[in-house]
Design a protein around this motif. Structure first.
Motif, PDB file in Angstrom:
ATOM      1  N   PRO A   1       0.796  -1.234   0.000  1.00 20.45           N
ATOM      2  CA  PRO A   1       0.000   0.000   0.000  1.00 20.45           C
ATOM      3  C   PRO A   1       0.823   1.276   0.000  1.00 20.45           C
ATOM      4  O   PRO A   1       0.269   2.355  -0.241  1.00 20.45           O
ATOM      5  CB  PRO A   1      -0.830  -0.115   1.279  1.00 20.45           C
ATOM      6  N   GLY A   2       2.121   1.195   0.289  1.00 20.61           N
ATOM      7  CA  GLY A   2       2.934   2.407   0.389  1.00 20.61           C
ATOM      8  C   GLY A   2       2.872   2.996   1.785  1.00 20.61           C
ATOM      9  O   GLY A   2       2.144   2.515   2.661  1.00 20.61           O
ATOM     10  N   GLU A   3       3.621   4.060   1.977  1.00 14.98           N
ATOM     11  CA  GLU A   3       3.769   4.640   3.310  1.00 14.98           C
ATOM     12  C   GLU A   3       3.170   6.037   3.429  1.00 14.98           C
ATOM     13  O   GLU A   3       3.414   6.723   4.422  1.00 14.98           O
ATOM     14  CB  GLU A   3       5.256   4.686   3.685  1.00 14.98           C
ATOM     15  N   GLU A   4       2.401   6.484   2.449  1.00 14.13           N
ATOM     16  CA  GLU A   4       1.772   7.798   2.561  1.00 14.13           C
ATOM     17  C   GLU A   4       0.695   7.771   3.650  1.00 14.13           C
ATOM     18  O   GLU A   4       0.017   6.750   3.840  1.00 14.13           O
ATOM     19  CB  GLU A   4       1.153   8.221   1.234  1.00 14.13           C
ATOM     20  N   PRO A   5       0.502   8.865   4.376  1.00 10.11           N
ATOM     21  CA  PRO A   5      -0.578   8.909   5.373  1.00 10.11           C
ATOM     22  C   PRO A   5      -1.934   8.660   4.723  1.00 10.11           C
ATOM     23  O   PRO A   5      -2.190   9.090   3.600  1.00 10.11           O
ATOM     24  CB  PRO A   5      -0.480  10.329   5.932  1.00 10.11           C
ATOM     25  N   GLY A   6      -2.793   7.965   5.443  1.00 13.59           N
ATOM     26  CA  GLY A   6      -4.118   7.642   4.908  1.00 13.59           C
ATOM     27  C   GLY A   6      -4.067   6.398   4.065  1.00 13.59           C
ATOM     28  O   GLY A   6      -3.253   5.497   4.269  1.00 13.59           O
ATOM     29  N   ILE A   7      -4.969   6.332   3.073  1.00  9.94           N
ATOM     30  CA  ILE A   7      -4.971   5.174   2.166  1.00  9.94           C
ATOM     31  C   ILE A   7      -4.020   5.377   0.995  1.00  9.94           C
ATOM     32  O   ILE A   7      -3.728   4.437   0.255  1.00  9.94           O
ATOM     33  CB  ILE A   7      -6.389   4.860   1.649  1.00  9.94           C
ATOM     34  N   GLY A   8      -3.556   6.615   0.797  1.00 12.37           N
ATOM     35  CA  GLY A   8      -2.557   6.858  -0.235  1.00 12.37           C
ATOM     36  C   GLY A   8      -3.118   7.033  -1.624  1.00 12.37           C
ATOM     37  O   GLY A   8      -2.459   6.667  -2.602  1.00 12.37           O
ATOM     38  N   VAL A   9      -4.317   7.616  -1.744  1.00  9.66           N
ATOM     39  CA  VAL A   9      -4.921   7.877  -3.056  1.00  9.66           C
ATOM     40  C   VAL A   9      -5.408   9.317  -3.094  1.00  9.66           C
ATOM     41  O   VAL A   9      -5.999   9.798  -2.120  1.00  9.66           O
ATOM     42  CB  VAL A   9      -6.103   6.929  -3.351  1.00  9.66           C
ATOM     43  N   GLU A  10      -5.170   9.987  -4.217  1.00 12.44           N
ATOM     44  CA  GLU A  10      -5.681  11.336  -4.436  1.00 12.44           C
ATOM     45  C   GLU A  10      -6.471  11.373  -5.737  1.00 12.44           C
ATOM     46  O   GLU A  10      -6.057  10.770  -6.736  1.00 12.44           O
ATOM     47  CB  GLU A  10      -4.532  12.353  -4.495  1.00 12.44           C
ATOM     48  N   LEU A  11      -7.584  12.071  -5.730  1.00 18.33           N
ATOM     49  CA  LEU A  11      -8.455  12.189  -6.901  1.00 18.33           C
ATOM     50  C   LEU A  11      -8.185  13.510  -7.599  1.00 18.33           C
ATOM     51  O   LEU A  11      -8.249  14.581  -6.989  1.00 18.33           O
ATOM     52  CB  LEU A  11      -9.920  12.110  -6.470  1.00 18.33           C
ATOM     53  N   ASP A  12      -7.886  13.457  -8.907  1.00 22.35           N
ATOM     54  CA  ASP A  12      -7.675  14.652  -9.718  1.00 22.35           C
ATOM     55  C   ASP A  12      -9.021  15.087 -10.294  1.00 22.35           C
ATOM     56  O   ASP A  12      -9.534  14.456 -11.225  1.00 22.35           O
ATOM     57  CB  ASP A  12      -6.673  14.345 -10.840  1.00 22.35           C
ATOM     58  N   ASP A  13      -9.597  16.148  -9.749  1.00 28.45           N
ATOM     59  CA  ASP A  13     -10.949  16.561 -10.138  1.00 28.45           C
ATOM     60  C   ASP A  13     -11.033  16.981 -11.599  1.00 28.45           C
ATOM     61  O   ASP A  13     -12.023  16.689 -12.279  1.00 28.45           O
ATOM     62  CB  ASP A  13     -11.422  17.707  -9.245  1.00 28.45           C
ATOM     63  N   ALA A  14     -10.018  17.673 -12.084  1.00 30.26           N
ATOM     64  CA  ALA A  14     -10.048  18.137 -13.466  1.00 30.26           C
ATOM     65  C   ALA A  14     -10.046  16.959 -14.435  1.00 30.26           C
ATOM     66  O   ALA A  14     -10.817  16.924 -15.404  1.00 30.26           O
ATOM     67  CB  ALA A  14      -8.864  19.063 -13.735  1.00 30.26           C
ATOM     68  N   LEU A  15      -9.175  15.987 -14.180  1.00 29.59           N
ATOM     69  CA  LEU A  15      -9.146  14.807 -15.035  1.00 29.59           C
ATOM     70  C   LEU A  15     -10.428  13.991 -14.900  1.00 29.59           C
ATOM     71  O   LEU A  15     -10.935  13.444 -15.885  1.00 29.59           O
ATOM     72  CB  LEU A  15      -7.933  13.945 -14.699  1.00 29.59           C
ATOM     73  N   ALA A  16     -10.956  13.906 -13.692  1.00 33.65           N
ATOM     74  CA  ALA A  16     -12.207  13.167 -13.490  1.00 33.65           C
ATOM     75  C   ALA A  16     -13.336  13.788 -14.297  1.00 33.65           C
ATOM     76  O   ALA A  16     -14.145  13.076 -14.922  1.00 33.65           O
ATOM     77  CB  ALA A  16     -12.565  13.144 -12.008  1.00 33.65           C
ATOM     78  N   ALA A  17     -13.403  15.113 -14.322  1.00 38.78           N
ATOM     79  CA  ALA A  17     -14.460  15.803 -15.061  1.00 38.78           C
ATOM     80  C   ALA A  17     -14.342  15.590 -16.559  1.00 38.78           C
ATOM     81  O   ALA A  17     -15.336  15.701 -17.295  1.00 38.78           O
ATOM     82  CB  ALA A  17     -14.424  17.298 -14.743  1.00 38.78           C
ATOM     83  N   ALA A  18     -13.144  15.264 -17.026  1.00 43.99           N
ATOM     84  CA  ALA A  18     -12.931  15.038 -18.458  1.00 43.99           C
ATOM     85  C   ALA A  18     -13.422  13.671 -18.906  1.00 43.99           C
ATOM     86  O   ALA A  18     -13.391  13.366 -20.109  1.00 43.99           O
ATOM     87  CB  ALA A  18     -11.449  15.188 -18.794  1.00 43.99           C
ATOM     88  N   HIS A  19     -13.875  12.847 -17.948  1.00 42.85           N
ATOM     89  CA  HIS A  19     -14.362  11.502 -18.269  1.00 42.85           C
ATOM     90  C   HIS A  19     -15.778  11.331 -17.714  1.00 42.85           C
ATOM     91  O   HIS A  19     -15.973  10.742 -16.648  1.00 42.85           O
ATOM     92  CB  HIS A  19     -13.439  10.440 -17.671  1.00 42.85           C
ATOM     93  N   PRO A  20     -16.795  11.859 -18.397  1.00 42.18           N
ATOM     94  CA  PRO A  20     -18.160  11.791 -17.862  1.00 42.18           C
ATOM     95  C   PRO A  20     -18.726  10.375 -17.861  1.00 42.18           C
ATOM     96  O   PRO A  20     -18.264   9.491 -18.597  1.00 42.18           O
ATOM     97  CB  PRO A  20     -18.947  12.689 -18.821  1.00 42.18           C
ATOM     98  N   TYR A  21     -19.714  10.184 -17.026  1.00 40.27           N
ATOM     99  CA  TYR A  21     -20.400   8.899 -16.895  1.00 40.27           C
ATOM    100  C   TYR A  21     -20.967   8.438 -18.237  1.00 40.27           C
ATOM    101  O   TYR A  21     -21.509   9.221 -19.003  1.00 40.27           O
ATOM    102  CB  TYR A  21     -21.530   9.020 -15.871  1.00 40.27           C
TER     103      TYR A  21
END
Length: 403
Positions: free
Chosen positions: A365-385
């Protein structure tokens, strides 16, 4: 600390994902996966219309209390839509708690019980030569345990079997479900020979898994399990619809092939007979569909009392958020068995940047605090449902069949 905002993001970088982001008044954020393949918008609405309003003002550290509040506090319990929504909240809160502590999530779950997490990959082919090529491709990617699926003579489409460049599994982007065909007798005649050929070609040491996709009755599953015993499977998965938990008694009586069950289960109640009577060897539920880390850890502790191991469901429709949470849990629990890992498209990995890694057939899982995942909102918006459905299975006479 208080929750001040919660947003639901639906994005489709190759396939549809539903993500919950919770924000606190101290600026910490947490992500949770609420993806339910083919029913994504139902979970999105459940979150937006019924759950998010209940979160504002709550203490994010009270994870157990929030879980019980959302599960017991709503008169209607269980079911995949409800449990996927609760799972998103639960994982997001664990993400926040671990970030507040400055630790990767697995450290809050008791620390590592192993150095890395063994994963298995998927190989498939319309015939045995194609299957051999697929197995070799998975081995070249580093997998040291492989699930094998194959076409069946006389059948046009079999779920889990790759056709050219098309995905082997998952939802199809069509306005209605694709119809696949099925013949149980032909499958039962064919699959033992396939496993014999694979074992002869790749030797006795490669762990082999096979998924029957709930298509068999208990007596048919018992026949298959017995027929596959000479090929020493790591497991036979979903050999029969396990909502009929008692049906596994018949299977268990007639085969020593290990059994894995549960990817469509949502609560511990689906497992009670299976675990209490030791009718299975691996529990298969996903963090995303079982209500989150909180209840899945409890299930694993329950199963451990009966020497049953974990095998978290990890197809491509579990987003990197859900996958990361699973890997943290895998690393921490004692009775870990194996983790399904299909990987994701490059576009998905860009939208969901993650710290977990896959090396030599193992995940970390890696050693970053939390679960270690970040969501890129701009890229997410470029891929609509985009509407997508899992297929429907029919027999030769047109009867709808389990798939």
């Amino acid at each position: 600390m208080k929750i001040v905002d919660a947003q639901v993001v639906v994005t489709s970088p190759g396939r549809n994902f539903v993500t919950l982001r919770i924000t606190t008044d101290e600026g910490l954020t947490g992500l949770g996966d609420a993806t339910l393949n083919g029913r994504e918008l139902a979970v999105s609405s459940y979150l937006v219309d019924h759950v998010v309003p209940l979160l504002i003002g709550r203490d994010p550290h009270r994870i157990e209390d929030t879980w019980q509040y959302l599960y017991r506090g709503a008169y209607w319990r269980r079911g995949p839509v409800t449990m996927a929504a609760i799972a998103a909240v639960d994982v997001a809160l664990w993400d926040i708690k671990a970030k507040a502590a400055g630790l990767p999530l697995y450290q809050l779950l008791g620390g590592a019980s192993r150095d890395r997490v063994r994963a298995y990959g998927h190989a498939s082919g319309r015939d045995i030569p194609e299957l051999f090529d697929s197995i070799r491709a998975r081995q070249a990617e580093g997998y040291q345990a492989i699930r094998v699926q194959t076409g069946v003579p006389g059948l046009t489409n079999v779920y889990g079997v790759r056709h050219g460049a098309a995905p082997a599994e998952g939802a199809d982007r069509h306005p209605r479900p694709v119809v696949e065909d099925w013949d149980t007798a032909a499958y039962l005649r064919h699959i033992p020979g396939v496993l014999e050929a694979v074992r002869n070609e790749f030797g006795p040491e490669l762990p082999l898994l096979h998924d029957a996709h709930h298509r068999l009755t208990p007596i048919q599953a018992a026949r298959l399990g017995a027929a596959l015993e000479p090929y020493d499977l790591f497991w036979l998965e979903d050999c029969t619809p396990a909502e009929n938990q008692e049906g596994l008694r018949l299977v268990r009586q007639h085969t020593r092939t290990p059994l894995a069950i549960g990817e469509v289960f949502n609560t511990v109640f689906d497992y009670q007979t299976l675990v209490n009577e030791q009718l299975i060897d691996y529990v298969r539920s996903a963090v995303t569909h079982f209500g989150g880390v909180t209840p899945l850890r409890k299930l694993f502790d329950y199963a451990a009392q009966y020497q049953i191991r974990s095998a978290v469901h990890g197809p491509e429709d579990i987003s990197p958020v859900g996958m990361a949470a699973a890997i943290h849990l895998d690393l921490a629990i004692h009775n870990f068995g194996i983790q399904e890992y299909s990987g994701h498209t490059a576009a998905t990995d860009e939208v969901f940047r993650h710290a977990y890694t896959f090396t030599d057939g193992h995940l970390h899982p890696g050693e970053e605090p939390g679960i270690g995942v970040e969501l890129d909102d701009a890229l997410a918006a470029a891929h609509p449902y985009e509407a997508a459905y899992l297929p429907v299975n029919r027999l030769a006479d047109g009867t709808v069949h389990d798939w």
